[in-house]
Design a protein around this motif. Structure first.
Motif, mmCIF file in Angstrom:
data_model
loop_
_atom_site.group_PDB
_atom_site.id
_atom_site.type_symbol
_atom_site.label_atom_id
_atom_site.label_comp_id
_atom_site.label_asym_id
_atom_site.label_seq_id
_atom_site.Cartn_x
_atom_site.Cartn_y
_atom_site.Cartn_z
ATOM 1 N N LYS A 30 0.827 -1.208 0.000
ATOM 2 C CA LYS A 30 0.000 0.000 0.000
ATOM 3 C C LYS A 30 0.864 1.261 0.000
ATOM 4 O O LYS A 30 0.493 2.282 -0.581
ATOM 5 N N TYR A 31 2.019 1.181 0.669
ATOM 6 C CA TYR A 31 2.881 2.357 0.794
ATOM 7 C C TYR A 31 4.145 2.242 -0.068
ATOM 8 O O TYR A 31 5.149 2.879 0.195
ATOM 9 N N GLY A 32 4.079 1.387 -1.096
ATOM 10 C CA GLY A 32 5.206 1.266 -2.014
ATOM 11 C C GLY A 32 5.788 -0.134 -2.054
ATOM 12 O O GLY A 32 5.516 -0.977 -1.196
ATOM 13 N N LYS A 33 6.594 -0.397 -3.078
ATOM 14 C CA LYS A 33 7.176 -1.727 -3.280
ATOM 15 C C LYS A 33 8.112 -2.141 -2.148
ATOM 16 O O LYS A 33 8.371 -3.323 -1.943
ATOM 17 N N GLN A 34 8.647 -1.131 -1.415
ATOM 18 C CA GLN A 34 9.555 -1.454 -0.319
ATOM 19 C C GLN A 34 8.870 -2.295 0.753
ATOM 20 O O GLN A 34 9.528 -3.000 1.521
ATOM 21 N N ASP A 35 7.533 -2.217 0.821
ATOM 22 C CA ASP A 35 6.794 -3.063 1.765
ATOM 23 C C ASP A 35 7.066 -4.537 1.503
ATOM 24 O O ASP A 35 7.215 -5.338 2.430
ATOM 25 N N TRP A 36 7.103 -4.894 0.226
ATOM 26 C CA TRP A 36 7.333 -6.291 -0.140
ATOM 27 C C TRP A 36 8.795 -6.684 0.028
ATOM 28 O O TRP A 36 9.103 -7.855 0.308
ATOM 29 N N ARG A 37 9.713 -5.738 -0.120
ATOM 30 C CA ARG A 37 11.140 -6.066 -0.070
ATOM 31 C C ARG A 37 11.554 -6.658 1.270
ATOM 32 O O ARG A 37 12.426 -7.519 1.342
ATOM 33 N N ARG A 38 10.901 -6.211 2.353
ATOM 34 C CA ARG A 38 11.300 -6.710 3.669
ATOM 35 C C ARG A 38 10.945 -8.183 3.851
ATOM 36 O O ARG A 38 11.447 -8.841 4.759
ATOM 37 N N PHE A 39 10.079 -8.703 2.967
ATOM 38 C CA PHE A 39 9.719 -10.114 3.059
ATOM 39 C C PHE A 39 10.737 -11.021 2.356
ATOM 40 O O PHE A 39 10.696 -12.238 2.534
ATOM 41 N N GLU A 40 11.634 -10.428 1.589
ATOM 42 C CA GLU A 40 12.623 -11.242 0.879
ATOM 43 C C GLU A 40 13.487 -12.034 1.851
ATOM 44 O O GLU A 40 13.789 -13.207 1.610
ATOM 45 N N VAL A 41 13.875 -11.391 2.961
ATOM 46 C CA VAL A 41 14.693 -12.113 3.938
ATOM 47 C C VAL A 41 13.873 -13.214 4.612
ATOM 48 O O VAL A 41 14.416 -14.267 4.980
ATOM 49 N N LEU A 42 12.562 -12.981 4.765
ATOM 50 C CA LEU A 42 11.710 -14.018 5.353
ATOM 51 C C LEU A 42 11.553 -15.199 4.407
ATOM 52 O O LEU A 42 11.508 -16.352 4.844
ATOM 53 N N TYR A 43 11.482 -14.929 3.105
ATOM 54 C CA TYR A 43 11.411 -16.035 2.139
ATOM 55 C C TYR A 43 12.694 -16.868 2.193
ATOM 56 O O TYR A 43 12.643 -18.099 2.157
ATOM 57 N N ASN A 44 13.843 -16.175 2.267
ATOM 58 C CA ASN A 44 15.120 -16.893 2.360
ATOM 59 C C ASN A 44 15.164 -17.749 3.615
ATOM 60 O O ASN A 44 15.583 -18.909 3.582
ATOM 61 N N LEU A 45 14.722 -17.158 4.724
ATOM 62 C CA LEU A 45 14.703 -17.888 5.977
ATOM 63 C C LEU A 45 13.736 -19.068 5.903
ATOM 64 O O LEU A 45 14.039 -20.182 6.358
ATOM 65 N N GLN A 46 12.572 -18.837 5.336
ATOM 66 C CA GLN A 46 11.570 -19.890 5.176
ATOM 67 C C GLN A 46 12.145 -21.068 4.383
ATOM 68 O O GLN A 46 11.981 -22.234 4.764
ATOM 69 N N ASN A 47 12.840 -20.759 3.283
ATOM 70 C CA ASN A 47 13.411 -21.808 2.441
ATOM 71 C C ASN A 47 14.538 -22.556 3.146
ATOM 72 O O ASN A 47 14.655 -23.786 3.030
ATOM 73 N N GLN A 48 15.370 -21.815 3.891
ATOM 74 C CA GLN A 48 16.456 -22.467 4.631
ATOM 75 C C GLN A 48 15.910 -23.392 5.712
ATOM 76 O O GLN A 48 16.426 -24.487 5.932
ATOM 77 N N LEU A 49 14.847 -22.949 6.377
ATOM 78 C CA LEU A 49 14.231 -23.790 7.399
ATOM 79 C C LEU A 49 13.613 -25.044 6.776
ATOM 80 O O LEU A 49 13.706 -26.139 7.340
ATOM 81 N N GLU A 50 12.984 -24.889 5.621
ATOM 82 C CA GLU A 50 12.374 -26.048 4.958
ATOM 83 C C GLU A 50 13.426 -27.111 4.654
ATOM 84 O O GLU A 50 13.203 -28.314 4.872
ATOM 85 N N LEU A 51 14.587 -26.678 4.163
ATOM 86 C CA LEU A 51 15.660 -27.623 3.858
ATOM 87 C C LEU A 51 16.233 -28.257 5.124
ATOM 88 O O LEU A 51 16.537 -29.454 5.145
ATOM 89 N N ALA A 52 16.350 -27.460 6.179
ATOM 90 C CA ALA A 52 17.007 -27.929 7.398
ATOM 91 C C ALA A 52 16.119 -28.802 8.270
ATOM 92 O O ALA A 52 16.594 -29.747 8.914
ATOM 93 N N GLN A 53 14.816 -28.510 8.305
ATOM 94 C CA GLN A 53 13.927 -29.223 9.230
ATOM 95 C C GLN A 53 12.839 -30.045 8.519
ATOM 96 O O GLN A 53 11.969 -30.632 9.155
ATOM 97 N N ASN A 54 12.900 -30.029 7.181
ATOM 98 C CA ASN A 54 11.944 -30.787 6.368
ATOM 99 C C ASN A 54 10.502 -30.354 6.642
ATOM 100 O O ASN A 54 9.577 -31.166 6.629
ATOM 101 N N HIS A 55 10.349 -29.072 6.871
ATOM 102 C CA HIS A 55 9.016 -28.500 7.091
ATOM 103 C C HIS A 55 9.088 -27.013 6.766
ATOM 104 O O HIS A 55 9.964 -26.303 7.272
ATOM 105 N N LYS A 56 8.166 -26.550 5.926
ATOM 106 C CA LYS A 56 8.158 -25.143 5.514
ATOM 107 C C LYS A 56 7.219 -24.347 6.407
ATOM 108 O O LYS A 56 6.005 -24.569 6.390
ATOM 109 N N PRO A 57 7.755 -23.436 7.206
ATOM 110 C CA PRO A 57 6.887 -22.647 8.083
ATOM 111 C C PRO A 57 6.043 -21.655 7.297
ATOM 112 O O PRO A 57 6.434 -21.197 6.222
#
Length: 297
Positions: free
Chosen positions: A216-243
């Motif tokens: 709503k306040y610009g594309k930068q709102d979505w950019r902060r989720f990029e690190v969460l996607y990376n973390l989500q993917n790393q957790l999926e590989l490490a714990q065999n479950h995608k949060p």
């Protein structure tokens, strides 16, 4: 209490548009459960390869408190959070550090004094060992952050408010800011898995919660989720479950527009689904919200 979580404040010499609220939505998730633990991470380092390379938690202490009392209080009051963070770091094979500094440090202190307690927690027989620690100063903390991150920033965005003066100082005076945090996570004890990553969005205006959305306040709102996607993917590989990633919009006032909270599930820069819930009472845990998140996981 002799040791506590520092609260959000305006950084020295800065101004904010909206008054800092003392309300904390994380308390809604502090449910006493035998199967799950809600916890927060006060900082997680992302290196140049976009990998998690350090997990931090921070606390403040009252001057004059002995180390024995500090460590005893830490283990008694924050043991579940520390255990969940240590397990999280272990799953990702990364460092976990607890930092404790005097209340409001470094304001009215000498930053060269070794007043920061740096602890390396270790899980031993399903309990936490805090015996590995050292005393460091602000320069050593900054250097440690730089080492884990692998680089310094040439330009750091001015920080207007933060949960500690240390974060204000690092962002506004150095090229090695304190790393970004995670508002809340949910840990499944029996399977040693983190199943939810939760981002809270504070809404101050007297407009409908339903009108608030990422972007709503610009594309930068979505950019902060990029690190969460990376973390989500790393957790999926490490714990065999995608949060799941949850984006929870909540209002701070008694407006009719703030009577509900909005809960989005985020996936690949899209809102997968949206749920609404009556806003829980402030300062109290909410089984209704906690159970809803578990159901959506």
């Amino acid at each position: 209490m002799v040791i506590f979580k520092p609260k959000r404040r305006v950084c020295k010499g800065k101004e904010v548009r909206f008054e800092i609220t003392e309300l904390d939505p994380f308390i809604w998730l502090q449910v006493n459960s035998e199967s799950h633990v809600s916890y927060s991470i006060d900082g997680f380092i992302i290196d140049s390869q976009k990998k998690i390379n350090g997990i931090f938690n921070k606390y403040e202490y009252e001057l004059g408190t002995t180390l024995d009392v500090l460590f005893e209080t830490l283990t008694q009051t924050f043991s579940q959070e520390i255990y969940a963070c240590a397990s999280f770091a272990s799953i990702l094979n990364t460092e976990y550090r607890i930092f404790i500094w005097p209340k409001d440090f470094p304001e009215n202190f000498n930053i060269q004094d070794k007043l920061i307690i740096s602890i390396k927690p270790v899980i031993k027989d399903k309990s936490i060992d805090l015996s590995s620690y050292k005393l460091v100063n602000m320069s050593a903390l900054e250097s440690g952050i730089k080492k884990l991150r692998g680089y310094s920033f040439s330009n750091v965005k001015s920080l207007l408010s933060a949960n500690s003066n240390v974060e204000c100082f690092l962002a506004n005076n150095t090229g090695n800011p304190w790393p970004g945090d995670l508002d809340a996570l949910i840990y499944l004890k029996s399977e040693n898995k983190t199943i939810a990553l939760i981002e809270f969005k504070t809404h101050n205006k007297n407009t409908p919660i339903s009108d608030e959305y990422i972007g709503k306040y610009g594309k930068q709102d979505w950019r902060r989720f990029e690190v969460l996607y990376n973390l989500q993917n790393q957790l999926e590989l490490a714990q065999n479950h995608k949060p799941k990633i949850f984006y929870v919009v909540w209002g701070t006032k008694d407006f009719d527009n703030h009577k509900m909270i909005k809960i989005d599930i985020i996936s690949n820069n899209k809102v997968e689904s949206t749920n609404y819930l009556d806003r829980p009472a402030f300062g109290e845990s909410s089984m209704e919200l906690f159970n809803l998140l578990l159901k959506l996981c």
